[in-house]
Design an enzyme around this catalytic site. Structure first.
Site, PDB file in Angstrom:
ATOM      1  N   ASN A   1       0.831  -1.210   0.000  1.00 34.63           N
ATOM      2  CA  ASN A   1       0.000   0.000   0.000  1.00 34.63           C
ATOM      3  C   ASN A   1       0.870   1.267   0.000  1.00 34.63           C
ATOM      4  O   ASN A   1       2.065   1.194  -0.277  1.00 34.63           O
ATOM      5  CB  ASN A   1      -1.028  -0.013   1.138  1.00 34.63           C
ATOM      6  CG  ASN A   1      -2.340   0.646   0.711  1.00 34.63           C
ATOM      7  OD1 ASN A   1      -2.344   1.783   0.256  1.00 34.63           O
ATOM      8  ND2 ASN A   1      -3.430  -0.087   0.825  1.00 34.63           N
ATOM      9  N   ARG A   2       0.260   2.397   0.298  1.00 31.18           N
ATOM     10  CA  ARG A   2       0.921   3.666   0.017  1.00 31.18           C
ATOM     11  C   ARG A   2       1.619   4.287   1.212  1.00 31.18           C
ATOM     12  O   ARG A   2       1.152   4.178   2.344  1.00 31.18           O
ATOM     13  CB  ARG A   2      -0.110   4.674  -0.538  1.00 31.18           C
ATOM     14  CG  ARG A   2      -0.596   4.270  -1.911  1.00 31.18           C
ATOM     15  CD  ARG A   2      -1.670   5.208  -2.439  1.00 31.18           C
ATOM     16  NE  ARG A   2      -2.053   4.810  -3.789  1.00 31.18           N
ATOM     17  CZ  ARG A   2      -2.875   3.791  -4.058  1.00 31.18           C
ATOM     18  NH1 ARG A   2      -3.411   3.088  -3.071  1.00 31.18           N
ATOM     19  NH2 ARG A   2      -3.151   3.475  -5.298  1.00 31.18           N
TER      20      ARG A   2
ATOM     21  N   HIS B   1       3.292  -0.001  -2.720  1.00 32.47           N
ATOM     22  CA  HIS B   1       3.752  -1.394  -2.672  1.00 32.47           C
ATOM     23  C   HIS B   1       5.277  -1.531  -2.626  1.00 32.47           C
ATOM     24  O   HIS B   1       5.860  -2.383  -3.293  1.00 32.47           O
ATOM     25  CB  HIS B   1       3.176  -2.170  -3.860  1.00 32.47           C
ATOM     26  CG  HIS B   1       1.676  -2.295  -3.813  1.00 32.47           C
ATOM     27  ND1 HIS B   1       0.972  -2.380  -2.641  1.00 32.47           N
ATOM     28  CD2 HIS B   1       0.741  -2.356  -4.814  1.00 32.47           C
ATOM     29  CE1 HIS B   1      -0.324  -2.481  -2.911  1.00 32.47           C
ATOM     30  NE2 HIS B   1      -0.500  -2.453  -4.211  1.00 32.47           N
TER      31      HIS B   1
ATOM     32  N   HIS C   1      -1.768  -9.947  -2.958  1.00 26.87           N
ATOM     33  CA  HIS C   1      -2.539  -9.082  -3.858  1.00 26.87           C
ATOM     34  C   HIS C   1      -3.315  -9.889  -4.915  1.00 26.87           C
ATOM     35  O   HIS C   1      -3.472  -9.451  -6.054  1.00 26.87           O
ATOM     36  CB  HIS C   1      -1.584  -8.092  -4.519  1.00 26.87           C
ATOM     37  CG  HIS C   1      -2.204  -6.809  -4.953  1.00 26.87           C
ATOM     38  ND1 HIS C   1      -3.255  -6.744  -5.846  1.00 26.87           N
ATOM     39  CD2 HIS C   1      -1.933  -5.531  -4.609  1.00 26.87           C
ATOM     40  CE1 HIS C   1      -3.577  -5.474  -6.050  1.00 26.87           C
ATOM     41  NE2 HIS C   1      -2.793  -4.718  -5.302  1.00 26.87           N
ATOM     42  N   SER C   2      -3.838 -11.066  -4.527  1.00 26.75           N
ATOM     43  CA  SER C   2      -4.630 -11.853  -5.490  1.00 26.75           C
ATOM     44  C   SER C   2      -5.934 -11.141  -5.816  1.00 26.75           C
ATOM     45  O   SER C   2      -6.554 -10.512  -4.961  1.00 26.75           O
ATOM     46  CB  SER C   2      -4.943 -13.238  -4.915  1.00 26.75           C
ATOM     47  OG  SER C   2      -3.776 -14.029  -4.948  1.00 26.75           O
ATOM     48  N   TYR C   3      -6.329 -11.237  -7.086  1.00 26.66           N
ATOM     49  CA  TYR C   3      -7.620 -10.720  -7.547  1.00 26.66           C
ATOM     50  C   TYR C   3      -8.557 -11.916  -7.660  1.00 26.66           C
ATOM     51  O   TYR C   3      -8.356 -12.775  -8.527  1.00 26.66           O
ATOM     52  CB  TYR C   3      -7.495 -10.087  -8.938  1.00 26.66           C
ATOM     53  CG  TYR C   3      -6.747  -8.784  -9.028  1.00 26.66           C
ATOM     54  CD1 TYR C   3      -5.397  -8.702  -8.663  1.00 26.66           C
ATOM     55  CD2 TYR C   3      -7.362  -7.645  -9.536  1.00 26.66           C
ATOM     56  CE1 TYR C   3      -4.704  -7.504  -8.787  1.00 26.66           C
ATOM     57  CE2 TYR C   3      -6.670  -6.448  -9.671  1.00 26.66           C
ATOM     58  CZ  TYR C   3      -5.340  -6.385  -9.278  1.00 26.66           C
ATOM     59  OH  TYR C   3      -4.655  -5.204  -9.418  1.00 26.66           O
TER      60      TYR C   3
ATOM     61  N   ASP D   1     -11.340   1.191  -3.185  1.00 31.19           N
ATOM     62  CA  ASP D   1      -9.893   1.013  -3.071  1.00 31.19           C
ATOM     63  C   ASP D   1      -9.508   1.611  -1.719  1.00 31.19           C
ATOM     64  O   ASP D   1      -8.762   2.580  -1.634  1.00 31.19           O
ATOM     65  CB  ASP D   1      -9.183   1.714  -4.236  1.00 31.19           C
ATOM     66  CG  ASP D   1      -7.717   1.308  -4.360  1.00 31.19           C
ATOM     67  OD1 ASP D   1      -7.253   0.504  -3.535  1.00 31.19           O
ATOM     68  OD2 ASP D   1      -7.052   1.802  -5.285  1.00 31.19           O
TER      69      ASP D   1
ATOM     70  N   GLN E   1      -7.474  -3.992   2.704  1.00 30.17           N
ATOM     71  CA  GLN E   1      -7.721  -3.088   1.573  1.00 30.17           C
ATOM     72  C   GLN E   1      -8.667  -3.805   0.625  1.00 30.17           C
ATOM     73  O   GLN E   1      -8.328  -4.847   0.064  1.00 30.17           O
ATOM     74  CB  GLN E   1      -6.399  -2.765   0.849  1.00 30.17           C
ATOM     75  CG  GLN E   1      -6.534  -1.802  -0.323  1.00 30.17           C
ATOM     76  CD  GLN E   1      -6.471  -0.336   0.088  1.00 30.17           C
ATOM     77  OE1 GLN E   1      -6.268  -0.014   1.262  1.00 30.17           O
ATOM     78  NE2 GLN E   1      -6.636   0.563  -0.863  1.00 30.17           N
TER      79      GLN E   1
ATOM     80  N   GLU F   1      -6.804  -7.290   0.490  1.00 30.30           N
ATOM     81  CA  GLU F   1      -5.401  -7.252   0.921  1.00 30.30           C
ATOM     82  C   GLU F   1      -5.353  -7.015   2.420  1.00 30.30           C
ATOM     83  O   GLU F   1      -5.478  -5.874   2.871  1.00 30.30           O
ATOM     84  CB  GLU F   1      -4.670  -6.135   0.172  1.00 30.30           C
ATOM     85  CG  GLU F   1      -4.685  -6.283  -1.328  1.00 30.30           C
ATOM     86  CD  GLU F   1      -4.474  -4.953  -2.052  1.00 30.30           C
ATOM     87  OE1 GLU F   1      -3.413  -4.341  -1.883  1.00 30.30           O
ATOM     88  OE2 GLU F   1      -5.384  -4.519  -2.791  1.00 30.30           O
TER      89      GLU F   1
HETATM   90  C1  GLA Z   1      -3.634  -1.651  -4.634  1.00 29.93           C
HETATM   91  C2  GLA Z   1      -3.879  -0.208  -4.665  1.00 29.93           C
HETATM   92  C3  GLA Z   1      -4.642   0.141  -5.886  1.00 29.93           C
HETATM   93  C4  GLA Z   1      -3.947  -0.324  -7.123  1.00 29.93           C
HETATM   94  C5  GLA Z   1      -3.678  -1.782  -7.043  1.00 29.93           C
HETATM   95  C6  GLA Z   1      -2.870  -2.239  -8.219  1.00 29.93           C
HETATM   96  O1  GLA Z   1      -4.788  -2.347  -4.372  1.00 29.93           O
HETATM   97  O2  GLA Z   1      -4.546   0.237  -3.510  1.00 29.93           O
HETATM   98  O3  GLA Z   1      -4.827   1.514  -5.935  1.00 29.93           O
HETATM   99  O4  GLA Z   1      -2.723   0.338  -7.239  1.00 29.93           O
HETATM  100  O5  GLA Z   1      -2.990  -2.067  -5.830  1.00 29.93           O
HETATM  101  O6  GLA Z   1      -3.351  -1.748  -9.413  1.00 29.93           O
END
Ligand code: GLA
Length: 366
Positions: A98-99, A124, A193-195, A265, A302, A330
């Site tokens: 994350n940020r 990340h 970070h799996s979708y 997000d 997240q 996440e």
């Molecule tokens: C995380 C971030 C999103 C995006 C994804 C990857 O979930 O919070 O904003 O950057 O990674 O695209």
């Protein structure tokens, strides 16, 4: 007594259904380094994880008719992953998932700068974070342990860090255990970070999937996705998933927070005690009957609704991933914690061991 214990042990192991573990090559990196992929298989689940980014590549589970289907977004080969620096499909982002606002933080009076890769912030762990490293692998009972040594100063972070991620499979449960140590004070936040798309990775969007989050509060963000600081109640907002609600029901609402995130997000503040494994989220797909239950020791999750997927990436089975093709859960410490004394701390001191655990359990419902 010994015999009784042995019988009991066999019965318990049979009930848990141990996984078989095999591995093979998944190609090579431009550096020439070999990428290995491990397959963990039980009667209910088959998960493949690779050394590059400690990533989940595919995860097949049963639908309500017993048919296996891959429920995560991914690529067919290593080239797919190397050509995509944006999505973090299946990876373990780090050293700080994350940020971090402006990529800056201060620790023990010294300022550190992480390279900006999501202007104006670091995302990340910077442009060359853990998700793009080739971890080493070691087979363990029911799974694999990945290890990464991150040198002092790596992406601007202080301290030489040794990080481990263990994936194990027990019956229908995938367990991910993260640990890390450092030789100097530093910060750490690891996640996966799996979708997920419980209908199957090629089935379209997740907007009809029903989500439950064990969270009464969330951390609202500014237009650059950095938390504003306060914990806000979800009640009465589109972030209230305390009861099952489809992801798409309110995603288009006229809500400044949804606009700031271009959809969901956001970090949700999980109920209960951080450090204890407890329910975090549940996803139900009515079409396939698949259910994913997430538990974690982390204070937050997240929830990202795949907003930045735009149909330009072609997935493992040849289908293009359109917006909202997958959702991420996440499990993590809150974004920008190194700059937020009021958030649970992400500091790691020499002599301490960072520990984090998340489980994914797959079941079906009618
Ligand atoms: C995380 C971030 C999103 C995006 C994804 C990857 O979930 O919070 O904003 O950057 O990674 O695209």
């Amino acid at each position: 007594m010994k015999l009784f214990r042995a019988v009991l042990f066999c019965m318990t192991s049979a009930a848990i259904a141990h996984a078989s573990v095999t591995h093979t090559s998944f190609g090579t990196l431009p550096s020439g380094a070999a990428v290995e992929i491990y397959t963990l298989k039980s009667p209910a689940v088959e998960i493949r994880v690779m050394t590059y980014g400690a990533r989940v590549v595919s995860l097949a589970t049963k639908d309500r008719d017993g048919k296996m289907g891959d429920v995560v977004l991914g690529y067919a080969n290593i080239e797919g992953y190397l050509g995509d620096t944006k999505t973090y499909f299946g990876s373990v982002p780090g050293r700080y998932a994350n940020r971090i606002a402006l990529g800056k933080f201060t620790l023990d009076g010294k300022q550190y700068q992480i390279p900006i890769n999501n202007a104006p912030n670091a995302l990340h762990g910077g442009p060359d974070g853990f998700a793009s490293r080739n971890w080493t692998a070691k087979e363990i009972p029911n799974g694999v342990e990945f290890t990464l040594i991150s040198p002092d100063g790596d992406q601007g972070f202080p301290g030489k860090m040794t990080a481990h991620v263990r994936y194990t499979l027990e019956g229908s449960t995938v367990r991910i255990v993260y640990s890390a140590t450092s030789d100097k004070p530093t910060v750490v936040n690891l996640t996966n970070h799996s979708y997920f798309n419980l209908g199957g990775e090629a089935s379209g969007t997740i907007l009809n999937e029903k989500l439950t989050l064990d969270a009464d509060q969330y951390t609202p963000i500014d237009a650059t996705s950095i938390p504003l600081g306060q914990l806000a109640p979800v009640a009465g907002t589109p972030f209230d998933f305390t009861k099952p609600e489809s992801v798409g029901a309110r995603i288009g609402a006229d809500d400044v927070q949804l606009k700031n995130g271009s959809g969901y997000d956001h970090n949700l503040v999980l109920r209960g005690k951080s450090g204890e494994l407890r329910p975090a989220a549940k996803v139900y797909d009515a079409t396939s009957g698949r259910v994913l239950s997430v538990e974690t020791t982390e204070p937050g999750v997240q929830f990202y609704s795949g907003n930045f997927l735009d149909g330009t990436l072609t997935g493992i089975s040849g289908v293009k991933y359109v917006q909202h093709s997958g959702l991420c859960l996440e499990t993590q410490h809150f974004p920008d914690s190194p700059n937020r004394p009021n958030f649970p701390s992400t500091e790691l001191k020499p002599g301490q061991t960072y520990h984090s655990e998340t489980t994914w359990t797959f079941t079906t419902e009618k």
